[in-house]
Design a protein around this motif. Structure first.
Motif, PDB file in Angstrom:
ATOM      1  N   UNK A 115       0.884  -1.285  -0.574  1.00 29.63           N
ATOM      2  CA  UNK A 115      -0.081   0.308   0.190  1.00 29.63           C
ATOM      3  C   UNK A 115       1.325   1.448   0.012  1.00 29.63           C
ATOM      4  N   UNK A 116       1.717   1.195   0.820  1.00 30.17           N
ATOM      5  CA  UNK A 116       3.059   2.023   1.146  1.00 30.17           C
ATOM      6  C   UNK A 116       3.706   2.521  -0.211  1.00 30.17           C
ATOM      7  N   UNK A 117       4.027   1.480  -1.460  1.00 29.56           N
ATOM      8  CA  UNK A 117       4.547   1.631  -2.517  1.00 29.56           C
ATOM      9  C   UNK A 117       4.135   2.319  -3.765  1.00 29.56           C
ATOM     10  N   UNK A 118       2.283   1.810  -3.777  1.00 20.56           N
ATOM     11  CA  UNK A 118       1.848   1.813  -4.339  1.00 20.56           C
ATOM     12  C   UNK A 118       0.961   3.373  -4.509  1.00 20.56           C
ATOM     13  N   UNK A 119       1.145   4.386  -2.627  1.00 17.98           N
ATOM     14  CA  UNK A 119       1.488   5.705  -3.163  1.00 17.98           C
ATOM     15  C   UNK A 119       1.765   6.467  -3.221  1.00 17.98           C
ATOM     16  N   UNK A 121       3.746   5.332  -6.088  1.00 15.89           N
ATOM     17  CA  UNK A 121       4.140   5.610  -7.449  1.00 15.89           C
ATOM     18  C   UNK A 121       2.637   7.026  -8.059  1.00 15.89           C
ATOM     19  N   UNK A 122       1.150   6.575  -7.266  1.00 12.45           N
ATOM     20  CA  UNK A 122       0.640   7.567  -7.875  1.00 12.45           C
ATOM     21  C   UNK A 122       0.932   8.011  -7.699  1.00 12.45           C
ATOM     22  N   UNK A 123       1.377   9.153  -5.821  1.00 14.74           N
ATOM     23  CA  UNK A 123       1.911  10.661  -6.193  1.00 14.74           C
ATOM     24  C   UNK A 123       3.114  10.664  -7.050  1.00 14.74           C
ATOM     25  N   UNK A 124       4.380  10.309  -7.630  1.00  9.63           N
ATOM     26  CA  UNK A 124       5.056  10.289  -8.204  1.00  9.63           C
ATOM     27  C   UNK A 124       4.701  10.008  -9.509  1.00  9.63           C
ATOM     28  N   UNK A 125       3.897   9.771  -9.960  1.00  8.49           N
ATOM     29  CA  UNK A 125       3.666   9.656 -11.799  1.00  8.49           C
ATOM     30  C   UNK A 125       1.923  10.562 -11.667  1.00  8.49           C
ATOM     31  N   UNK A 126       1.222  11.626 -10.725  1.00  4.31           N
ATOM     32  CA  UNK A 126       0.259  11.817 -11.215  1.00  4.31           C
ATOM     33  C   UNK A 126       0.589  13.314 -10.863  1.00  4.31           C
ATOM     34  N   UNK A 127       1.743  14.147  -9.992  1.00  2.00           N
ATOM     35  CA  UNK A 127       1.631  15.634  -9.888  1.00  2.00           C
ATOM     36  C   UNK A 127       2.702  16.041 -10.350  1.00  2.00           C
ATOM     37  N   UNK A 285      -0.300   2.290 -10.588  1.00  3.13           N
ATOM     38  CA  UNK A 285      -0.427   1.773  -9.358  1.00  3.13           C
ATOM     39  C   UNK A 285      -1.629   0.406  -9.801  1.00  3.13           C
ATOM     40  N   UNK A 286      -1.798   0.668 -11.314  1.00  4.22           N
ATOM     41  CA  UNK A 286      -2.518  -1.179 -11.864  1.00  4.22           C
ATOM     42  C   UNK A 286      -1.563  -1.370 -12.545  1.00  4.22           C
ATOM     43  N   UNK A 287      -0.172  -0.892 -12.692  1.00  2.00           N
ATOM     44  CA  UNK A 287       1.470  -2.261 -13.122  1.00  2.00           C
ATOM     45  C   UNK A 287       1.193  -2.721 -11.987  1.00  2.00           C
ATOM     46  N   UNK A 288       1.189  -2.405 -11.438  1.00  3.18           N
ATOM     47  CA  UNK A 288       2.278  -2.268  -9.450  1.00  3.18           C
ATOM     48  C   UNK A 288       1.158  -3.824  -9.692  1.00  3.18           C
TER      49      UNK A 288
END
Length: 309
Positions: A115-119, A121-127, A285-288
């Motif tokens: 869950x931490x890794x997905x967070x 990934x989400x932040x780094x690739x969205x903002x 995130x979906x890739x993970x």
């Protein structure tokens, strides 16, 4: 050759002022009074200058919003909430903070690390890298999820230069006073009357939930609404009812084949239907999720999220 310019320090200024006072007293009469008055004005100006310098050199206190939840997985709705908090200007940064293990919620089967890794990934690739949304891993090394009142106190102690506020859904305010804070030996002590303490000592940023009503609810002493702050800036808060629960439900191989249309019944139970989550979570995130086979049967697919978005 030119003489080097001497640096004017506070000590040199004070020495010059003392010399001026002595000369004024020695001269006597009107000249002495004039010099003394000038010296007093210089003292006042010097004090104001020193005060201004202290203010200029003191960095402004940063305001950080803690946005917690299980993020199982983090969705586009979570990211939207974080972005809207930033746009409201009620915080300088938003720290997305996935909770640790929840012994009281056995349905939370996905590990803290995933869950931490997905967070991240989400932040780094969205903002963009300069946008103030970050991920906080303060619960990653804890044996279980930290009580909110303990979390906020520990962050304030660790980062005394910042002011921390707690971001949550407006529908959660009615539950805050019942939140426990039992001790975890070696990590934190119990907090007396934890819900009431958290309610009164925490500054809250509330996010309106679609369909949720707070009419008649008592608000904490320090409360601000993200939607109101956006409205004051001429904007309308973007809301969505997307939840992590919905994402997990969609990607889990269904028992009811008809619900998802014509598929190969035999193969559908051997894999999760990850394409059903396209557009609901960031591609990273979906890739993970796909890579590690998350949310297939027996891998954290069941249960309901603690966060409402």
């Amino acid at each position: 050759s030119r003489r080097p310019r001497q640096r004017i320090t506070h000590r040199r200024v004070a020495k010059m002022l003392r010399a001026t006072r002595l000369a004024a007293v020695a001269g006597g009469g009107a000249a002495a009074c004039s010099a003394l008055a000038l010296s007093q004005r210089d003292d006042h100006a010097q004090a104001r200058l020193a005060s201004t310098e202290r203010l200029l050199h003191q960095p402004p206190r940063k305001r950080i919003a803690i946005y917690g939840g299980s993020f199982n997985p983090i969705t586009n709705a979570h990211l939207n909430v974080a972005a809207e908090i930033m746009h409201s200007k009620l915080a300088d940064e938003v720290w997305i903070t996935p909770c640790g293990v929840r012994p009281d919620k056995p349905s939370l089967k996905t590990s803290m690390i995933h869950r931490l890794v997905m967070c991240h990934l989400a932040v780094d690739t969205t903002f963009g890298s300069r946008f103030g949304v970050k991920v906080c891993d303060c619960e990653a090394d804890k044996p279980r999820a930290m009580p909110s009142v303990v979390l906020m106190r520990q962050l304030a102690e660790k980062y005394p230069e910042a002011d921390f506020v707690f971001a949550c859904g407006s529908d959660q305010i009615s539950e805050v006073r019942s939140w426990p804070a039992e001790a975890e030996p070696g990590f934190w002590d119990a907090v007396g009357d934890p819900g009431e303490t958290f309610f009164n000592e925490t500054h809250f940023l509330l996010i309106d939930r679609p369909g949720a009503s707070i009419d008649g609810l008592e608000m904490p002493p320090n409360t601000q609404f993200v939607a109101d702050a956006l409205k004051a800036r001429g904007s309308t808060m973007i809301e969505t009812e997307l939840s992590s629960t919905e994402v997990r439900k969609r990607v889990t191989p269904p028992d009811d084949e008809v619900r998802f249309g014509l598929r190969n019944a035999e193969s559908s139970r051997e894999r999760a239907w990850y394409d059903e989550a396209e557009g609901l979570v960031p591609p990273s995130v979906l890739g993970h999720i796909v890579r590690y086979g998350l949310y297939a049967h027996g891998h954290g697919a069941e249960g309901v999220d603690e966060e409402a978005t």
